[in-house]
Design a protein around this motif. Structure first.
Motif, short mmCIF file in Angstrom:
data_model
loop_
_atom_site.label_atom_id
_atom_site.label_comp_id
_atom_site.label_asym_id
_atom_site.label_seq_id
_atom_site.Cartn_x
_atom_site.Cartn_y
_atom_site.Cartn_z
N GLY A 447 0.78 -1.22 0.00
CA GLY A 447 0.00 0.00 0.00
C GLY A 447 0.81 1.27 0.00
N ALA A 561 -2.39 3.35 3.87
CA ALA A 561 -3.26 3.17 2.71
C ALA A 561 -4.04 4.44 2.39
CB ALA A 561 -4.23 2.03 2.98
N ALA A 566 -5.98 0.23 -2.89
CA ALA A 566 -5.61 -0.39 -1.61
C ALA A 566 -6.84 -0.99 -0.92
CB ALA A 566 -4.93 0.64 -0.71
#
Ligand code: NFS
Ligand code: SF4
Length: 636
Positions: A447, A561, A566
């Motif tokens: 991420g 994230a 993500a």
């Protein structure tokens, strides 16, 4: 760590005063100007799905509890989050489709700029997909692989799951997902279905919506799995290579070209053609010729395959330009801040967009086509060389900050390294060390970066805490970029931060591989679509132990994230049975039902679930507890 802190990346930090002096606004300035951010949006309870709205639910006081159509907070939150999953899945699978179509044309002898670079991978992929290889031409097999892959976008039989999902998961997981009705049969259809069922006046049952989202997330998995493996066939499977990361990889005496975005189809050819045009750059006065550097996931793609140095991950992409040393930034798709256009305009830098569906105002557009890839790349590099002639040396500030990074740990590379310890059963050394506790568990860091946390801090803090407790660390995407920039992909980091058990294992493998020392502390598996590589390692381990994925002492974490991609990745990670940490607040907390579905009910259904913890030290402790619980479950 104060909340005021913007970044823990020393190179980015060094350039903040330069940006200020030049009057350049950065992502951190805009973040600050955006405060306070909308609490309704943060909780996910704002709906703009129809023009009677926007509607927003008041989660605390006695404001409206339903939108104008009657949708409650749970429906609104669920619809919003699965639309994010659909968008993420669209991004990754569009990338996959692009590669599959290119492979098909290569197989038909149509694209002179591309070849099958990894025949061994092609044979392995054919085996996985059940395609015959005996006594067949390579291009014929490639054609079948492309056709089977494209069929994952075409199949209309809902009872037949997507081929890549079927070929890459454990049998038990396939049964579980089939029983829950969440196996995708067609990537495009599943994404379309999410958009359709979330229209005004459609699906209004939160659990049903979330299951639809999980199906979309698995379509995302399917799309990235094929993107990864087909890219390996065309461009080579990553193997360990030593390179460098952070802004210090830019060179004063070179034509600096930053490749940024996600899709390797263009950046690969830019790298190839740059070699041929080195002389032209030298003639223009660049003593060191052409220097290609990467940003974001295009950067990760060329880094793990060819050792091209990485200049920045997501949050410091603007700083690449603030060095004043970039002659061209070439972008394709995804995660390109529109802000780079204005900053490039403050310097001599050519910002070049290349995909017709991804333009940015103020940028120059060179329409990239696979059929004319070499000519397109030549045009781009020529623009960069011309820009170099206009570069103002007085405005160049390249922070003297870079770290060595040993990268390129594909599944194949990991298995190859392990097979040096046990050629017959390469996974055995890994399994033995998991069982005996030298490796307590495995964590995949994935991420983005987000302005909600100091850049890279959560990654580095968590990794140190987990490594000390003997957790084997894998990384992809901007997480991998963070580790590379912070010197965590070095042998020194292993010696400094790994617990004794982990250090012993990494050293045994590293020595066997002739590295004269351990493997790096964090293994760089590639870009975000390369998260499928981590799944293939996990599936191999699960199969060897005769268990399903949710039994493994395996966790995932996206501590910073931010992207819809993500959200999609995190959701399939949960569906595959992997406890998945988020270090930024997901926009779902306005619904207790959706929150419970994702953090509790998911555990019963899939074995995986979301775990939210914004404090990185705490998060590491929580993941260790999860790992220990899984170990107890296995009786080890
Ligand atoms: Ni993944 Fe890679 Fe980075 Fe996030 Fe963006 S570049 S695809 S989405 S920000 S990790
Ligand atoms: Fe409001 Fe319903 Fe329209 Fe959403 S779909 S904006 S809740 S009326």
């Amino acid at each position: 760590m104060t909340t005021e802190m913007k970044t823990t990346d020393p190179a980015a930090a060094a350039l903040l005063p330069v940006a200020k002096r030049e009057g350049i606004e950065t992502v951190w300035d805009r973040h600050k100007a955006m405060q306070p951010q909308c609490g309704f949006g943060q909780l996910g309870v704002c709906c703009r799905i129809c023009w009677k709205g926007p509607c927003r639910i008041d989660p605390f006081d006695d404001g409206p509890k339903r939108g104008i159509c009657g949708a409650d907070a749970h429906t609104i939150v669920a619809r919003n989050v699965i639309r994010m999953i659909a968008a993420g899945a669209a991004g990754h699978s569009e990338h996959g489709r692009h590669i599959a179509l290119a492979l098909l044309e290569v197989a038909e002898g149509k694209l002179p700029a591309y070849q099958i670079r990894d025949e061994a991978k092609l044979i392995a992929v054919a085996g996985k997909l059940g395609i015959a290889t005996e006594a067949r031409e390579i291009l014929e097999i490639a054609h079948d692989i492309a056709t089977v892959s494209l069929n994952d976008f075409r199949n209309q039989d809902t009872a037949t799951p997507c081929a890549w999902t079927k070929a890459t998961l454990t049998e038990k997981r396939m049964e579980k997902l089939a029983a829950l009705g969440v196996l995708p049969h067609n990537i495009d259809a599943v994404i379309t279905q999410i958009m359709g069922r979330t229209l005004v006046g459609c699906d209004a049952e939160p659990a049903n919506l979330i299951l639809g989202g999980i199906k979309g997330a698995l379509a995302d998995y399917d799309g990235m799995s094929l993107a990864t493996d087909l890219s390996d066939i065309l461009f080579g499977t990553p193997a360990p290579v030593v390179t460098a990361a952070n802004l210090g990889v830019l060179k004063e005496e070179a034509v600096n070209i930053a490749v940024h975005g996600h899709n390797p189809l263009l950046s690969e050819v830019v790298c190839d053609v740059a070699l041929q045009m080195n002389e032209a750059a030298k003639q223009a006065g660049a003593k060191e010729g052409i220097n290609i550097v990467g940003v974001c996931c295009t950067g990760n793609e060329v880094m793990v395959r060819h050792g091209i140095p990485l200049a920045a991950n997501y949050l410091s992409q603007e700083m690449v330009l603030v060095t004043g040393a970039v002659d061209a930034m070439v972008v394709d798709v995804q995660c390109i801040m529109p802000a780079v256009s204005e900053i490039a305009g403050c310097y001599h830098t050519e910002l070049i967009t290349t995909m017709d569906e991804n333009k940015i105002s103020g940028a120059r557009h060179v329409s990239f086509r696979e059929a004319t890839a070499t000519e397109d790349a030549r045009q781009i590099i020529t623009l960069a060389i011309d820009a170099f002639r206009r570069r103002d040396a007085k405005r160049v500030t390249i922070p003297d900050v870079q770290q060595t990074a040993i990268v390129g740990f594909s599944t194949e590379a990991i298995v190859a390294a392990l097979s040096l310890l046990d050629a017959e059963q390469p996974l055995k050394p890994l399994l033995d060390n998991v069982v005996n506790g030298n490796i307590r568990g495995i964590a995949l860091f994935a991420g983005c970066n987000s302005t909600r946390t100091p850049q890279d801090n959560s990654f580095v803090t968590m990794a140190k805490a987990l490594a000390k407790n003997n957790v084997l660390l894998l990384a992809t995407g901007c997480g991998a970029g963070a580790f590379a920039k912070h010197g965590m992909m070095t042998q020194e980091a292993t010696l400094a931060y790994a617990g004794d058990g982990l250090k012993a294992v990494l050293t045994a493998v590293g020595e066997a591989a002739g590295l004269n020392g351990p493997l790096p502390l964090v293994l760089h598996m590639g870009s975000c679509v390369d998260n499928s590589r981590a799944v293939s390692v996990a599936v191999a381990v699960a199969n060897a132990l005769g268990v399903d994925l949710d039994a493994l002492p395996l966790v995932a974490s996206a501590p910073e994230a931010m992207s819809e991609k993500a959200v999609a990745i995190g959701s399939w990670s949960v569906a595959l049975g992997i406890p998945t940490h988020l270090g930024t607040m997901p926009q779902v907390l306005g619904s207790s039902t959706v929150t419970e579905l994702l953090t509790e009910t998911a555990k019963d259904l899939f074995g995986g679930y979301f775990l939210v913890e914004t404090d990185p030290e705490e998060a590491a402790q929580k993941l260790l507890a999860v790992i220990d619980e899984k170990r107890r479950g296995l009786g080890i």
